[in-house]
Scaffold this motif. Structure first.
Motif, PDB file in Angstrom:
ATOM      1  N   GLU A 116       0.822  -1.205   0.000  1.00  0.00           N
ATOM      2  CA  GLU A 116       0.000   0.000   0.000  1.00  0.00           C
ATOM      3  C   GLU A 116       0.864   1.266   0.000  1.00  0.00           C
ATOM      4  N   LYS A 117       2.020   1.208   0.649  1.00  0.00           N
ATOM      5  CA  LYS A 117       2.859   2.392   0.795  1.00  0.00           C
ATOM      6  C   LYS A 117       4.075   2.407  -0.124  1.00  0.00           C
ATOM      7  N   ALA A 118       4.243   1.392  -0.946  1.00  0.00           N
ATOM      8  CA  ALA A 118       5.402   1.311  -1.830  1.00  0.00           C
ATOM      9  C   ALA A 118       5.400   2.478  -2.816  1.00  0.00           C
ATOM     10  N   GLU A 119       6.524   3.140  -2.937  1.00  0.00           N
ATOM     11  CA  GLU A 119       6.624   4.338  -3.776  1.00  0.00           C
ATOM     12  C   GLU A 119       6.278   4.040  -5.229  1.00  0.00           C
ATOM     13  N   ILE A 120       6.712   2.897  -5.747  1.00  0.00           N
ATOM     14  CA  ILE A 120       6.437   2.577  -7.140  1.00  0.00           C
ATOM     15  C   ILE A 120       4.942   2.442  -7.398  1.00  0.00           C
ATOM     16  N   ASN A 121       4.216   1.909  -6.426  1.00  0.00           N
ATOM     17  CA  ASN A 121       2.773   1.761  -6.587  1.00  0.00           C
ATOM     18  C   ASN A 121       2.055   3.099  -6.463  1.00  0.00           C
ATOM     19  N   LEU A 122       2.519   3.932  -5.560  1.00  0.00           N
ATOM     20  CA  LEU A 122       1.931   5.274  -5.409  1.00  0.00           C
ATOM     21  C   LEU A 122       2.153   6.099  -6.671  1.00  0.00           C
ATOM     22  N   ARG A 123       3.293   5.892  -7.323  1.00  0.00           N
ATOM     23  CA  ARG A 123       3.560   6.609  -8.564  1.00  0.00           C
ATOM     24  C   ARG A 123       2.608   6.149  -9.659  1.00  0.00           C
ATOM     25  N   LYS A 124       2.324   4.863  -9.714  1.00  0.00           N
ATOM     26  CA  LYS A 124       1.376   4.357 -10.710  1.00  0.00           C
ATOM     27  C   LYS A 124      -0.006   4.976 -10.504  1.00  0.00           C
ATOM     28  N   ILE A 125      -0.387   5.125  -9.261  1.00  0.00           N
ATOM     29  CA  ILE A 125      -1.682   5.745  -8.968  1.00  0.00           C
ATOM     30  C   ILE A 125      -1.688   7.187  -9.441  1.00  0.00           C
ATOM     31  N   GLN A 126      -0.600   7.905  -9.180  1.00  0.00           N
ATOM     32  CA  GLN A 126      -0.517   9.303  -9.599  1.00  0.00           C
ATOM     33  C   GLN A 126      -0.619   9.431 -11.119  1.00  0.00           C
ATOM     34  N   ILE A 127      -0.023   8.516 -11.838  1.00  0.00           N
ATOM     35  CA  ILE A 127      -0.117   8.534 -13.295  1.00  0.00           C
ATOM     36  C   ILE A 127      -1.562   8.318 -13.738  1.00  0.00           C
ATOM     37  N   ARG A 128      -2.263   7.406 -13.068  1.00  0.00           N
ATOM     38  CA  ARG A 128      -3.676   7.180 -13.402  1.00  0.00           C
ATOM     39  C   ARG A 128      -4.504   8.431 -13.093  1.00  0.00           C
ATOM     40  N   ILE A 129      -4.215   9.074 -12.001  1.00  0.00           N
ATOM     41  CA  ILE A 129      -4.946  10.298 -11.648  1.00  0.00           C
ATOM     42  C   ILE A 129      -4.786  11.344 -12.750  1.00  0.00           C
ATOM     43  N   GLU A 130      -3.581  11.447 -13.279  1.00  0.00           N
ATOM     44  CA  GLU A 130      -3.283  12.462 -14.291  1.00  0.00           C
ATOM     45  C   GLU A 130      -3.825  12.092 -15.676  1.00  0.00           C
ATOM     46  N   ARG A 131      -3.868  10.801 -15.994  1.00  0.00           N
ATOM     47  CA  ARG A 131      -4.156  10.409 -17.375  1.00  0.00           C
ATOM     48  C   ARG A 131      -5.517   9.741 -17.586  1.00  0.00           C
ATOM     49  N   TYR A 132      -6.039   9.099 -16.558  1.00  0.00           N
ATOM     50  CA  TYR A 132      -7.297   8.373 -16.741  1.00  0.00           C
ATOM     51  C   TYR A 132      -8.469   9.349 -16.685  1.00  0.00           C
ATOM     52  N   MET A 133      -9.287   9.346 -17.719  1.00  0.00           N
ATOM     53  CA  MET A 133     -10.419  10.258 -17.801  1.00  0.00           C
ATOM     54  C   MET A 133     -11.690   9.591 -17.267  1.00  0.00           C
ATOM     55  N   ILE A 134     -12.330  10.245 -16.335  1.00  0.00           N
ATOM     56  CA  ILE A 134     -13.590   9.751 -15.768  1.00  0.00           C
ATOM     57  C   ILE A 134     -14.751  10.516 -16.402  1.00  0.00           C
ATOM     58  N   THR A 135     -15.714   9.780 -16.920  1.00  0.00           N
ATOM     59  CA  THR A 135     -16.920  10.391 -17.470  1.00  0.00           C
ATOM     60  C   THR A 135     -18.038  10.284 -16.437  1.00  0.00           C
ATOM     61  N   GLU A 136     -18.425  11.404 -15.876  1.00  0.00           N
ATOM     62  CA  GLU A 136     -19.488  11.396 -14.870  1.00  0.00           C
ATOM     63  C   GLU A 136     -20.836  11.178 -15.534  1.00  0.00           C
ATOM     64  N   LEU A 137     -21.568  10.204 -15.041  1.00  0.00           N
ATOM     65  CA  LEU A 137     -22.884   9.891 -15.571  1.00  0.00           C
ATOM     66  C   LEU A 137     -23.974  10.696 -14.882  1.00  0.00           C
ATOM     67  N   ASN A 138     -23.743  11.003 -13.618  1.00  0.00           N
ATOM     68  CA  ASN A 138     -24.686  11.785 -12.827  1.00  0.00           C
ATOM     69  C   ASN A 138     -23.905  12.639 -11.836  1.00  0.00           C
ATOM     70  N   PRO A 139     -24.452  13.771 -11.426  1.00  0.00           N
ATOM     71  CA  PRO A 139     -23.725  14.678 -10.529  1.00  0.00           C
ATOM     72  C   PRO A 139     -23.414  14.030  -9.176  1.00  0.00           C
ATOM     73  N   LEU A 140     -22.234  14.303  -8.662  1.00  0.00           N
ATOM     74  CA  LEU A 140     -21.879  13.886  -7.313  1.00  0.00           C
ATOM     75  C   LEU A 140     -22.594  14.807  -6.329  1.00  0.00           C
ATOM     76  N   ARG A 141     -22.967  14.274  -5.190  1.00  0.00           N
ATOM     77  CA  ARG A 141     -23.791  15.025  -4.242  1.00  0.00           C
ATOM     78  C   ARG A 141     -22.998  15.389  -2.997  1.00  0.00           C
ATOM     79  N   GLU A 142     -23.157  16.578  -2.558  1.00  0.00           N
ATOM     80  CA  GLU A 142     -22.426  17.069  -1.398  1.00  0.00           C
ATOM     81  C   GLU A 142     -22.857  16.322  -0.129  1.00  0.00           C
TER      82      GLU A 142
END
Length: 323
Positions: A111-137
C-alpha cells in the motif's frame, strides 16, 4: 444471399466474429457457429440480447428477420463441457486461492510502496472519468464490482434478470440515500455499459450511478508470494475527488486482492455463483444494505473493520431477521 451484418459474440471477456451466416439461416445455425468458436454446445448457450419481436429469439427464428444492426453484439452465457466437468469434480472445501489471496502480511508494504503510489498518480493524471450523474455534497462513497458481486456472468440463464444478484435494485436504492455509487469492473468500459443496461441499472428511477471505472483504471503491483496482480486503487478516485477519502469510502468486491492498495476500505462480499441454484437463498445484499445504513452514521470509516461487518450489525442491536 449472405447476411449483410456480421454478428459479434461476446463471451468470457473475448469477442468472436461470426461471418458466414446467411439471411435464411436460423438461430440454431448461429449457435452451431458459436460452438465452433467457443466450444460451448448449442444446448448450453443462452444469447441474452438476441431478440425476436421483443422476446428472446428461439432456435427456429430466421436470422434475416431479426433486424440486426451492423456489428451487432450478442452476449453469450454458457460453459464448455470440460469446464463443467472440472468444476463438478473440485472439492467444495478447497479454498479459492485465486479469488481470495491471503496477503494480510504484505498489505502495508504494498500500500505504501513508492512505485505503486507513482502508478496511482499517473492514473490520476491520465485516466479520464466520465461522470454519468452529478456527485452530491455530503454523501459517502460506495464502489462496487460487477462479476460475482452483482452479477453471475458465467451461469446459464434465459435473461440477465436471472443472473442478477437478488435484491440488487433494492440494495442500490437503499445505499443511494447515503452514498454516491461507482461501478468498477476489471473489464472494458463497453462491456460495463452493456451489463449495466442489461441489469436495468443505467436508468433506474430510484438511484443514480455516479460513474464507471474499467480495467484501464487499475494498476499492477508485485506481491512477494503471488507475483504481479491487478488491483483497484481507490486513490485514483480520491486524487480526482477531494471530498472522498479513506474516511468515507467503502468498496465491495468478491476478490480481496482488488483492494490491496486500500485494504481497510474493502469488504469482501461472498461471491454470487451458480445463479440458477443459489439465487433462491442469496440475501447477501439485504444484509449489507443494513450494514451500509449503520456505518453511514460513522464519521471515519478507518475506525471500522469491514471483515467483521456481520458482528458489527449484531453489536448495533440489529435484531431484524434479514432472511
Amino acid at each position: 444471399m449472405e447476411c449483410k451484418h456480421r454478428i459479434v459474440v461476446r463471451w468470457s471477456g473475448k469477442e468472436y466474429d461470426i461471418l458466414d451466416l446467411q439471411e435464411e439461416d436460423t438461430v440454431l445455425t448461429l449457435k452451431e457457429y458459436i460452438y465452433k468458436e467457443t466450444g460451448v454446445r448449442p444446448e448450453r448457450q443462452r444469447l441474452l440480447n438476441l431478440k425476436s419481436k421483443g422476446k428472446a429469439a428461439q432456435d427456429d427464428d430466421i436470422i434475416g428477420k431479426l433486424d440486426l444492426k451492423p456489428g451487432y453484439k450478442v452476449m453469450l452465457m454458457g460453459s464448455r463441457e470440460e469446464d463443467i466437468a472440472e468444476a463438478s469434480q473440485a472439492p467444495e472445501n478447497v479454498p479459492d486461492v485465486i479469488n481470495d489471496l491471503d496477503i494480510e502480511e504484505e498489505e502495508v508494504e504494498i500500500e505504501k510502496a513508492e512505485i505503486n503510489l507513482r502508478k496511482i498518480q499517473i492514473r490520476i493524471e491520465r485516466y479520464m472519468i466520465t461522470e454519468l450523474n452529478p456527485l452530491r455534497e455530503g454523501k459517502k462513497l460506495l464502489v462496487l464490482d460487477i462479476d460475482y458481486t452483482l452479477f453471475d456472468h458465467k451461469s446459464v440463464a434465459e435473461s440477465g434478470a436471472e443472473l442478477m444478484r437478488p435484491y440488487l435494485h433494492e440494495f442500490l436504492t437503499r445505499a443511494y440515500k447515503y452514498y454516491d455509487i461507482v461501478i468498477w469492473s476489471a473489464t472494458s468500459m463497453r462491456w460495463i455499459n452493456e451489463k449495466m443496461k442489461l441489469l436495468g441499472v443505467s436508468n433506474h428511477p430510484n438511484y443514480k450511478i455516479a460513474f464507471h471505472l474499467d480495467v484501464l483504471a487499475m494498476i499492477t503491483v508485485h506481491t512477494p508470494k503471488y507475483g504481479v496482480v491487478g488491483v483497484k486503487p481507490l486513490g485514483i478516485i480520491w486524487g480526482k475527488y477531494k471530498q472522498y477519502s479513506a474516511k468515507n469510502t467503502i468498496m465491495f468486491d468478491d476478490i480481496r486482492r482488488n483492494f490491496i492498495m486500500n485494504p481497510q476500505s474493502g469488504l469482501r462480499i461472498r461471491p454470487f455463483k451458480h445463479a440458477h441454484i443459489t439465487r433462491v437463498k442469496d440475501v447477501e445484499l439485504v444484509k449489507l444494505s443494513k450494514y451500509l445504513e449503520l456505518i453511514a452514521k460513522v464519521d471515519d470509516f478507518q475506525t471500522l473493520n469491514h471483515r467483521k461487518w456481520e458482528e458489527y450489525k449484531v453489536k448495533k442491536n440489529d435484531t431484524n431477521d434479514d432472511e
